[in-house]
Design an enzyme around this catalytic site. Structure first.
Site, mmCIF file in Angstrom:
data_model
loop_
_atom_site.group_PDB
_atom_site.id
_atom_site.type_symbol
_atom_site.label_atom_id
_atom_site.label_comp_id
_atom_site.label_asym_id
_atom_site.label_seq_id
_atom_site.Cartn_x
_atom_site.Cartn_y
_atom_site.Cartn_z
ATOM 1 N N CYS A 134 0.861 -1.187 0.000
ATOM 2 C CA CYS A 134 0.000 0.000 0.000
ATOM 3 C C CYS A 134 0.894 1.233 0.000
ATOM 4 C CB CYS A 134 -0.995 -0.023 1.159
ATOM 5 S SG CYS A 134 -0.247 0.013 2.800
ATOM 6 N N ARG A 147 -3.375 -0.609 5.503
ATOM 7 C CA ARG A 147 -3.980 -1.675 4.696
ATOM 8 C C ARG A 147 -3.088 -2.897 4.504
ATOM 9 N NH1 ARG A 147 -5.175 2.201 -0.218
ATOM 10 N NH2 ARG A 147 -3.258 3.066 0.661
ATOM 11 N N ASP A 158 -8.393 3.887 1.508
ATOM 12 C CA ASP A 158 -7.357 4.235 2.482
ATOM 13 C C ASP A 158 -8.041 4.758 3.745
ATOM 14 O OD1 ASP A 158 -5.313 5.239 3.950
ATOM 15 O OD2 ASP A 158 -4.390 6.360 2.312
HETATM 16 P P1 4NP Z 1 -1.748 2.858 4.142
HETATM 17 O O1 4NP Z 1 -2.374 4.208 4.721
HETATM 18 O O2 4NP Z 1 -1.206 3.166 2.765
HETATM 19 O O3 4NP Z 1 -2.927 1.916 4.073
HETATM 20 O O4 4NP Z 1 -0.689 2.405 5.108
HETATM 21 C C1 4NP Z 1 -1.675 5.401 4.804
HETATM 22 C C2 4NP Z 1 -0.806 5.613 5.841
HETATM 23 C C3 4NP Z 1 -0.137 6.805 5.949
HETATM 24 C C4 4NP Z 1 -0.341 7.803 5.024
HETATM 25 C C5 4NP Z 1 -1.202 7.588 3.966
HETATM 26 C C6 4NP Z 1 -1.860 6.384 3.857
HETATM 27 N N1 4NP Z 1 0.317 9.049 5.173
HETATM 28 O O5 4NP Z 1 0.047 9.956 4.361
HETATM 29 O O6 4NP Z 1 1.159 9.212 6.072
#
Ligand code: 4NP
Length: 154
Positions: A8, A14, A122
């Site tokens: 991800c 995720r 997300d």
């Molecule tokens: P992930 O979610 O891709 O599902 O781990 C996110 C975690 C952090 C961030 C964006 C999405 N961020 O912008 O820090």
């Protein structure tokens, strides 16, 4: 050994769920499951506490995972690289060196015929309820993927 990587953006919401849930459905003697993020924001961090909570409620412990960034060498190590959304897919493909690398990359929800939206939402800026929905979607998809992998490789 069949090596499977869940990817991800941050590797804290995720893909740690997709990693832990799929791992729980496959024999570890035959399948190695890992996860990574395309971004460097959270390298070394534990999964988001909300992902840890919703997984724990269903008996899956993801608290010992540490976030890492996807790297080009992952194309060599892994047989299946699953992107949680189209943006992750495009980012991974942009690092591919040749067609063999590209051939290993799959959009995760393409494996779920019951779900028409092909992006795992997300939940980072959402509520615990959003993490629960993501857990259920990933649980359903992991069941389908694990059946397919076992039928193909065992
Ligand atoms: P992930 O979610 O891709 O599902 O781990 C996110 C975690 C952090 C961030 C964006 C999405 N961020 O912008 O820090």
């Amino acid at each position: 050994m069949i090596n499977i990587l869940m990817v991800c953006l941050g590797n804290i919401c995720r893909s740690p769920l997709a990693h832990g849930i799929l791992q729980s459905k496959l024999p570890e003697i035959n399948f190695f499951v890992d996860s990574a993020g395309t971004a460097a924001y959270h390298i070394g961090n534990k999964p988001d506490y909300r992902s840890i909570i919703v997984a724990k409620e269903k008996g899956i412990d993801i608290s010992s995972q540490n976030a890492r960034q996807f790297k080009v060498e992952d194309f060599d190590k892994f047989d299946y690289i699953y992107a949680m959304d189209h943006s992750n897919y495009t980012n991974i493909i942009s690092l591919a060196r040749h067609n063999k690398d590209i051939g290993k990359v799959y959009l995760y929800l393409e494996e779920n015929r019951f779900n028409t939206n092909k992006n795992v939402p997300d939940p980072y800026y959402g509520e615990l309820e959003d993490f629960k929905k993501v857990f259920n979607l990933i649980e359903e998809t992991s069941e389908l993927i694990s059946k397919k992998l076992k039928a193909t490789h065992l």
